[in-house]
Every structure is written in structure tokens, then in C-alpha cells.
Design a protein around this motif. Sequence first.
Motif, PDB file in Angstrom:
ATOM      1  N   LYS A  33       0.749  -1.299  -0.109  1.00 22.70           N
ATOM      2  CA  LYS A  33      -0.072  -0.009  -0.200  1.00 22.70           C
ATOM      3  C   LYS A  33       0.945   1.201   0.131  1.00 22.70           C
ATOM      4  O   LYS A  33       0.604   2.410  -0.609  1.00 22.70           O
ATOM      5  N   SER A  37       1.053   3.954  -3.452  1.00 23.03           N
ATOM      6  CA  SER A  37       0.221   4.997  -3.080  1.00 23.03           C
ATOM      7  C   SER A  37       0.898   6.435  -3.682  1.00 23.03           C
ATOM      8  O   SER A  37       0.251   7.314  -3.907  1.00 23.03           O
ATOM      9  N   PHE A  64      -7.640  -8.966   1.995  1.00 22.48           N
ATOM     10  CA  PHE A  64      -6.805  -7.947   1.379  1.00 22.48           C
ATOM     11  C   PHE A  64      -7.222  -7.785  -0.296  1.00 22.48           C
ATOM     12  O   PHE A  64      -7.267  -6.668  -0.806  1.00 22.48           O
ATOM     13  N   ARG A  67     -10.485  -5.956  -0.891  1.00 23.52           N
ATOM     14  CA  ARG A  67     -10.622  -4.235  -0.529  1.00 23.52           C
ATOM     15  C   ARG A  67     -10.269  -3.541  -2.003  1.00 23.52           C
ATOM     16  O   ARG A  67      -9.427  -4.325  -2.888  1.00 23.52           O
ATOM     17  N   HIS A  69      -8.229  -1.125  -4.425  1.00 21.37           N
ATOM     18  CA  HIS A  69      -6.910  -0.511  -4.342  1.00 21.37           C
ATOM     19  C   HIS A  69      -6.518   0.506  -5.417  1.00 21.37           C
ATOM     20  O   HIS A  69      -7.211   0.430  -6.459  1.00 21.37           O
ATOM     21  N   ALA A  74      -5.536  -6.885  -7.463  1.00 23.95           N
ATOM     22  CA  ALA A  74      -4.959  -7.907  -6.677  1.00 23.95           C
ATOM     23  C   ALA A  74      -5.989  -9.228  -6.731  1.00 23.95           C
ATOM     24  O   ALA A  74      -7.041  -8.889  -7.003  1.00 23.95           O
TER      25      ALA A  74
END
Length: 721
Positions: A33, A37, A64, A67, A69, A74
Motif C-alpha cells: 500500500k 500510494s 486484502f 479491498r 486498491h 489484486a
Amino acid sequence: ESRVDWNPNMNISIVIPCYNEGPRLAATFNLIKEYFSHSQLDDVTLIFVDDGSTDSTNSQLAKFVDRPHINFAAVLITHPINRGKGAAIISGWQAVDADAYGFSDADLSFGLTALEPTIAALAQHNVVIAKRLAEAAEYSFFRRLSSRFLHFITRRLTGVKAASPQSGWKFITASALRNVLPKITQERFAFDLELLLLLQQNQVSIHELALPFTQHDGSSVKTRDGFRYLTDILAISDSLPFKLTTFYRQLAVLVTTTSLILYGWIIYYGYFFSDDFTWLWFGKRVLGDWHNIYALHAATFSAPVVNTYYALGFALFGASAPIFFLSNILIHAAVAWLAGLLAFEITGSRLNAWCTAILITIAGSAYETIVWIGANMHSLATLSIVATLYCTVRLYKTAHWRWLILGLVTQLLAYGTKEISVVLAPLILVTLFTLYKFFKLQTTNYKLPTLYFVISSLLGLSYGYYQYLMQTQGGGFTANHYAFSLTSLARIPFVILDLFLPLQVIMPFLTPLRATLLGLIILLIGFYLIRKYWSQPTVPLALAFCFFGILPTLFFATTNWWEPLSSRYTYLPHVGAALLISSILVASIKTNKRRVVHALTAILIVVSLAQLGYMIQTIGSEYAYVYKSGSTLAHAASLLDSTTTPIIYIEPNHPFRDNHTHLIGALNIYAGYQEPQIIFLEAGQHVDLSPSAMLLYWEPKGRQYQLTSHSDIFDKLSPKP
């Protein structure tokens, strides 16, 4: 090196294989992350593959992946059982389409910041591999040592050019990967190596990129993975292209070096004794009259090759024990080398050849042909036998005159060495059976193989009949040397077991009942192994070596029916034992039966150490005595002069008291005595020693031969009754 077509907007898929990585995944997610970012990359897919984890790995990955992103996607793939790192990476690569593929260890040891320089390098190269700027200081000494050892073995056996073939950061363009992915067979840690070797064979551009590396605790790589990796390396290396001459040379260097390391000490420690002096004397007489090559022989066999060997050795080096011991070692290495080549010709497997050669080099229970000069006739005969079988295989593969001539010459050499060569004809038949059963060889020239078979059969039958006459005339069948009975066949399991374990150690504990039970256990294990591995090409020949190699000496008279053979008589069967074990080991390696491989390897190490330990113990006790008897005999003889002391008497209480020939040989070699000048006394016989006579006697307390001209010595050695 080829330059790849580069797409600056390429999409990249990165596989992260996970197996029981639950404790470290939170840190991995944070690194991901944090990097994305602020990353400029926006077309990256992270493919997490849960490889049959039994902890919280799968649930953490699922959360994970579900979620949202930024700048990356992913994906989660789950294996119901653990299949290995390679299988996980392949599953991930096959799940998506991309312009470039890569993988990283779950702890992201190289960090995602390595993506930019990696992508930049992919503009120039098909493959980019990370290598560490420095070795992790946190690694233990054992891990660093084992890692360097595995890297060394990997590069030596496979020829891989990358300095870090097991690097956990590799990226490949889709075009390069497409050609090699279907060919990959390794699913665990050897996956990296096989991948690189396939890419290397395709001559793609491979670049190693130096990157900083961070060591994290809790690695899922265990010691057993190192053993698995080593096993996989062996299987991979056996399938790689190679130069035949290089393989021959490497095998020769290995067996020679190993033989010298294991047995080189005997060059300085050993000495002539017993029949050694007899054969040296024969060699000296052959130099005086070459007709003696055939005239001089033992009671039950003729050995013109052995006579020639000692004649040439004596002519070139005299009575030099170190030279003859060195020759023993080199003959032993030659047997191991040729047996390895024979295994290679039959199986096409270099790995089988290496295993066979190494196991023969260790010698085990057959050590006597190395540490006793006179016993080398067994290794000389075995050398000619193995050479004959090698020539037989080459003849039936090539149908070339060269191999027919060499095969017949080596047969004659075998028949001229030792009576154990009577088994050569059956071994040739089994070799032909192996060729037709497993390879169904077809040749357009049947004349040469047929001619070879006919001549070999006639030679074998003639030599068998000749040996029958020699044994009959020499008293082999009438002097209670043999005990022909069905109970003698019961010795076979014990002789076979002695090829692997020094049976003499447990002999004092065996009773008829215990021996019977042990024999049944050995037979059951043997039948199981034969049934399971009969399909391996070298197994029939290995069993033939064991059985026929034992047969000529199986019926020697013994105290107990379960007694093994003397060490020198196990040399030929030892070749069969090595072929058999190599077949089982290599078959297990190639079928990924790692438990069998590890168990068998452990057993071989223990057994080899036990055999070497028993050999050292035997040499330190028995051979120290006989070496001293030989050295003191040679020293005493060298003090004499047959012209000034024309008569030498020999007192009867000496080592090898039934063997007078070796004393005649020693006195002739070192002092020039002829047989009429040497008088052997009977037990209790006393003579008056004149100034022109000497007495050679054995002094039991000092364990040495001594000379004297004083007649009163008889009262001390053997008083009159």
C-alpha cells in the motif's frame, strides 16, 4: 544477446507465492500500500497464490484482495494442497495475460522499489534477475555455508550462468516466457533453476540487477527444502545437453581423485607379504624367459596377464611396494570409471553413471583388492570383464569392427587373469538380454554381432572346460577346498548382505536359528526390490554380477553355512551391488520419491562409514601384522648374499607356513637365491649351522623375521621332544 521489443505502457503481473505466511502478511500488505500510494505505475497485477497453507494465510489474503486498491489489481488463487513454489508461480502466470511476468517472495525482501529499475532493464533484456548487493549478515554460519555449497553444486552440475539462480525476484517478457513455460517440470525450489536453464538454452538476454536486500525473520524455507533442491538439481542436470568427452574426463577425474583420497595412505603404510613375493618372483623369471608367462601359475589357475603385469612392474620399478599400491588404486579407479560408462551406455543417464562409479570407488567390503597387492588379480579380472561388457554394448549399438576386436581382446585378457572370469560368458548373455529387452536394438549389420556372439560363446565354453581341468589337476576338487551341497546356496543372502554391511561384525552373535531368520528377511527384501525395480535397465545385469560373481567361490568349504566370502572374492559382485543401488536411487530421484531418496542416501552414508570403519579396524589389526611380516622378510633377505652364504635354512614356524613359495620368491628377489640353496626344515628338526649357512626364522614376540648363524637358536624356537 537479443534486444526485446519494448512497450512503455506494458502491463506487468507479479506472482507472490504464499505458504503459511500468516505472521508476516500484515507487513507485506503495508509495504504494498505504501509503495503504490505514490507509484507512477498503474497497470500492475499482484497475484497471490495460497499454496495449501494451514494457518491464517488464506483468510488474510482474501480480505486484502477484496479491498479496493489504487494503481494495482489484486487476485487470489488457492491451491487445496501444498504443491510447491514453482507450481504456485506457474498457476499465477497462467491465470492472467500480461506483457511481462515476474514473481517475488512473500516478504518482499528486495522491496517494491525495485520495480522501476527492473522495468527499465526489461527495455534491454528478456529476463531480469535480482542479485544482492551484500550477503545478509543475519544469516547463520551454517545457512551461509550451505547456501554457498548449493550454489557451487548448482553451477558445476548444470552450467547455469546466473550468480543468483535462486533469487526471489525474477521478471520475464511474455515472448520469452511463452517458449519455456510448457517445458517446465519442477514445481518446488528447483523451478527457478529449470526456468533459467531453459531460457539459457533459448539464448535469450538475461540480466542480473544488483539490488538492496532486507532479511526478514521467519523464513518458510527449511533444511529439508535444501535436500529437496539438491535432489531436483541432480534430476535436472541429467537431462541437460553435454559433451561426451567432457563427461568421460570428469568421471575419470572424480573416481581417480576419490580413490586416492580414500586409499592413498596405503601407498606409504602397506608392504608386500605372502603371495606378493611369489608373483614378483614369477615376474622376474618371466623377464629372463618370456615362455614363463604360461609356464608359471598357481595350482588351480593360469594367469599370463598377471605374470606380464608383475614382469613389467618389476622391470620398470623393481620391488617397489608404493608403486604397486598406487597401481592397485589406479586399477580400482579404472574399474569404477568403466562401470560408470557401462551404466551410462545402458541407461543413457549420467546420474546413473556418477552413482555407480562413486559407489564402486568407495569399495566397501571389497577393499582387499586395494590393500593387498597380490589380490589385485581380482580387480584386474573385473576390469577386463567390465571392459568386455562395455565393448559388447557399443558393438550392438554401432555394429563397428573396432568394438568387436576390442571386445574379444578384453575377453582374452579376462581369461588370462583369474578363474573368476569363467562368469564372463553368462554376463555377456545377460547384457545382450538387457539390450534387446529394454532397447530392442535394430541394426542393419547383423554379421558382426552374430560373429561376436559365436566367438564369445566358444571362448567361454573352452575356458570353462579348461578351468575344470585345472581345478581337477590342481586338486581344487579333491583337497577339500570345495563343499558342494544345497546348504551352500543358503550363503547367497549373507554374501549379498556383506556387500553392503560388514557381516563379520555380527558373526559371533549368529546361531543357526538366527542365521535362518536373517536369511529369510534378506530374501524377502531382495525379492521386493527386484519386483519393484525390475523395469530399470541395469537391474538384470546388476543381479547377474551379484549371482555369477559369487558362484565360483560360493562352494568354498566353511565352518558355518552363513559365513560371507573373503573381501577379495566380493570385488566382482560389488560392481553388481553398485549397479543395483544406483538404479534404485536414480529411479527414485527421477520419479520425485524424495523420502526414498533421502532414506536410501542416509543408509548409504551410514553403510559406507561402517564399511570404511571396519576396513580401518581390520588393517590396523590383521594387516599391520602381515605388512610387518613382509617388510621384515624383505629386510632380512636384503642382508643376505647368495654367493657368500650359499645355504639358507628356514624354520617352519612362520606366518603363512603352508606357503613356501613366497619365501623362495623373497629370497630370490632381494638376495638372488635359487631354489636348491633354500632348505625348509621340518617341525623340531635341528641342523648345525656351518659358517656358510644361515637360518631365517620368525621371532613371535617382536613379530618379525630374523637371521642367525648360531645353532643354539633351535633350542629356543623348537626344542627337541
